[in-house]
Design a protein around this motif. Structure first.
Motif, mmCIF file in Angstrom:
data_model
loop_
_atom_site.group_PDB
_atom_site.id
_atom_site.type_symbol
_atom_site.label_atom_id
_atom_site.label_comp_id
_atom_site.label_asym_id
_atom_site.label_seq_id
_atom_site.Cartn_x
_atom_site.Cartn_y
_atom_site.Cartn_z
ATOM 1 N N HIS A 94 0.816 -1.209 0.000
ATOM 2 C CA HIS A 94 0.000 0.000 0.000
ATOM 3 C C HIS A 94 0.854 1.266 0.000
ATOM 4 N N LYS A 96 -0.221 3.963 -0.897
ATOM 5 C CA LYS A 96 -1.158 5.001 -0.482
ATOM 6 C C LYS A 96 -2.035 4.444 0.632
ATOM 7 N N LEU A 97 -2.547 5.327 1.450
ATOM 8 C CA LEU A 97 -3.364 4.890 2.564
ATOM 9 C C LEU A 97 -4.776 5.426 2.493
ATOM 10 N N SER A 98 -5.161 5.940 1.349
ATOM 11 C CA SER A 98 -6.518 6.463 1.198
ATOM 12 C C SER A 98 -7.035 6.154 -0.191
ATOM 13 N N LEU A 174 -5.746 0.859 -3.779
ATOM 14 C CA LEU A 174 -4.644 1.550 -3.108
ATOM 15 C C LEU A 174 -3.324 1.388 -3.851
ATOM 16 N N GLY A 440 -7.679 1.238 3.469
ATOM 17 C CA GLY A 440 -7.217 2.437 4.134
ATOM 18 C C GLY A 440 -6.075 2.124 5.085
ATOM 19 N N ASP A 441 -5.888 2.954 6.064
ATOM 20 C CA ASP A 441 -4.778 2.825 7.008
ATOM 21 C C ASP A 441 -5.146 1.800 8.085
ATOM 22 N N SER A 442 -4.466 0.660 8.061
ATOM 23 C CA SER A 442 -4.804 -0.428 8.982
ATOM 24 C C SER A 442 -4.488 -0.091 10.434
ATOM 25 N N SER A 443 -3.682 0.951 10.680
ATOM 26 C CA SER A 443 -3.366 1.317 12.070
ATOM 27 C C SER A 443 -4.590 1.872 12.800
ATOM 28 N N GLY A 460 -10.418 8.897 10.254
ATOM 29 C CA GLY A 460 -9.249 9.228 11.061
ATOM 30 C C GLY A 460 -9.383 8.831 12.515
#
Length: 507
Positions: A94, A96-98, A174, A440-443, A460
């Protein structure tokens, strides 16, 4: 003054300027010289034009490298076709994260790909949309024009997809390219930028031009309002036929995913050969399961064309079936998914339209006749467009033409998905075994004892899940959707209820 006599070996008439050695008068010789000079000027202008195109192509390539797409060349799955699922857990999956592209990522447009690309590389029409090895040579099809209808709101992917930012503008894998950018990349080797056109609504024109900087302005056809696929494709066909009466067009949706480079390109090339013989040609996808979300094409007898050995007549089109009927279709081996890809002569499509929908035909021709004259275009469109029938191309011409033996199908083997809901999107994303897919951002996602499903962390804030399986969670800054994969086809019902409840600003 003493006179100067001509040399003895020069004829007197030539020395006196009466004629040249070929017996031509001075005037004729002068005319030949002027013609040669004019021809040289034309050649110089052609060379200047080619140089300008080369500079543009080179600038596009430099932009692509500058924006970081070369990352894929060394770090991604080099040469992997389409959207094949990457190896799970890789941190390089990834870049990109979006799913929302925040800036335009330029594509590569090349007048002469072999001359401009680095040695051994070609712009991949599928794959990872970077410079990757592509051994098939120049696949340009002379006289072939691509039409990309870019419409619809993608309500089954709401709230990720919105009316003003539909799914074809989203990067759903992504990889740094939206669906329409991937479609552009995929088809560019067949037609080049000069013969690639897009039909879109006014609210999407700005975003499309930002995402596709190499799209020529006169190849973007803006329809004032949605009238379904027949009006969109028919408008493009009418305009292209006016520009090139011998054009063969191919219509490919902007929001589909395809895997299998050579299989796709070969199927389209085969369809073009059949289309030249006055057929409306569709490309049939080999079904991987008894889907109730797709229409089907029933295969008829083989056409026996040497240039298109796989082509067959279409016996009939079938609407989306129930599960039992879909299973029976697949059991026979005589059905293919209808992916909505059509290839035909532009003039032949207009002929079919004139026979089956004469009023729609007449209206589109009126618009096409003045399309390149901007001073009167809007006046005619405002008079005609609202009167046009809203109907899919399948119902308007494909189904009646098939009953008369004028529709063919090229069965194909490449992978295809229309990404019609969150369940199908989940199947296209990588994940650990029995873990939810994350777009998206897995965090921002923490789960415990959760299997399957898909999570879109778009707000977010942290999303936590415990002991729930196969959920669809789409968390956007202004809207939260929670459903199950099994009910994801019904999201459009929620969109309708939200509209009725006065939440149109969130749609």
């Amino acid at each position: 003054m003493s006179s100067v006599n001509p040399p003895s070996d020069v004829p007197v008439d030539q020395a006196n300027g009466a004629a040249n050695t070929n017996g031509l008068p001075i005037e004729a010789m002068f005319q030949q010289i002027m013609q040669a000079v004019q021809h040289s000027h034309r050649q110089i202008n052609d060379l200047k034009q080619e140089c300008a195109e080369l500079r543009l192509a080179n600038a596009s390539l430099e932009r692509q490298v500058r924006d970081g797409l070369q990352w894929n060349l060394h770090n991604s799955r080099n040469g992997t076709p389409g959207f094949m699922t990457p190896v799970p857990s890789s941190p390089k999956l990834h870049p990109k994260l979006s799913p929302f592209l925040t800036h335009a990522v330029p594509s590569i447009t090349m007048t002469s790909p072999d001359a401009l690309a680095p040695p051994g590389f070609r712009p991949s029409p599928l794959g990872d949309h970077a410079l990757t090895s592509f051994p098939f040579g120049n696949r340009d099809i002379p006289g072939f024009y691509v039409v990309i209808p870019a419409g619809g709101a993608g309500t089954r992917l709401w709230p990720l997809s919105r009316e003003n930012h539909p799914k074809f503008l989203l990067d759903l894998t992504l990889k740094g390219r939206s669906l329409i950018q991937a479609t552009w990349d995929r088809l560019l080797p067949l037609s080049s930028a000069t013969r690639t056109t897009i039909v879109a609504g006014p609210s999407h024109v700005k975003s499309i031009t930002e995402q596709l900087p190499d799209l020529l302005p006169h190849n973007l056809f803006c329809e004032p309002g949605p009238k379904d696929s027949m009006a969109a494709i028919g408008l493009a066909a009418a305009i292209i036929a006016k520009r090139d009466p011998d054009a063969v067009i191919g219509s490919f949706a902007a929001d589909h995913m395809i895997s299998g480079d050579d299989a796709f390109l070969s199927a389209v090339a085969e369809a073009v050969e059949v289309a030249k013989k006055d057929y409306l040609v569709t490309i049939g996808i080999a079904p991987s399961h008894p889907s109730t979300g797709f229409g089907y094409v029933r295969l008829g007898e083989r056409l026996g064309f040497k240039e298109a050995p796989n082509a067959r007549l279409v016996q009939s089109f079938k609407e989306k079936p129930d599960a039992r009927t879909a299973a029976s279709y697949i059991a026979t081996g005589n059905y293919r998914w209808n992916a909505g890809m059509f290839v035909t002569k532009a003039t032949f499509l207009l002929q079919l339209l004139e026979e089956y929908k004469p009023e729609l035909h007449e209206g589109l021709l009126r618009i096409a006749e003045v399309w390149d004259d901007e001073s009167v275009r809007q006046t005619v469109i405002s008079e005609v467009w609202s009167t046009l029938e809203k109907i899919p191309i399948d119902n308007a011409v494909a189904e009646p033409a098939a009953s008369e033996g004028r529709v063919a199908v090229v069965p194909a083997t490449f992978g295809w998905d229309d990404v019609g809901d969150f369940s199908s999107l989940a199947d296209l994303l990588p994940a650990e075994a029995n873990q939810p897919r994350i777009l998206g951002d897995s965090s921002f996602v923490v789960t415990e004892q959760v299997a399957g499903g898909i999570v879109v962390p778009g707000s977010g804030r942290l999303i936590t899940c415990l002991g729930v399986d196969d959920l669809v969670i789409v968390d956007m800054p202004d809207t939260l959707l929670v459903t199950t994969r099994a009910r994801s086809q019904e999201v459009k019902r929620l969109v309708k209820k939200c509209r009725d409840a006065g939440h149109k600003d969130l749609l």
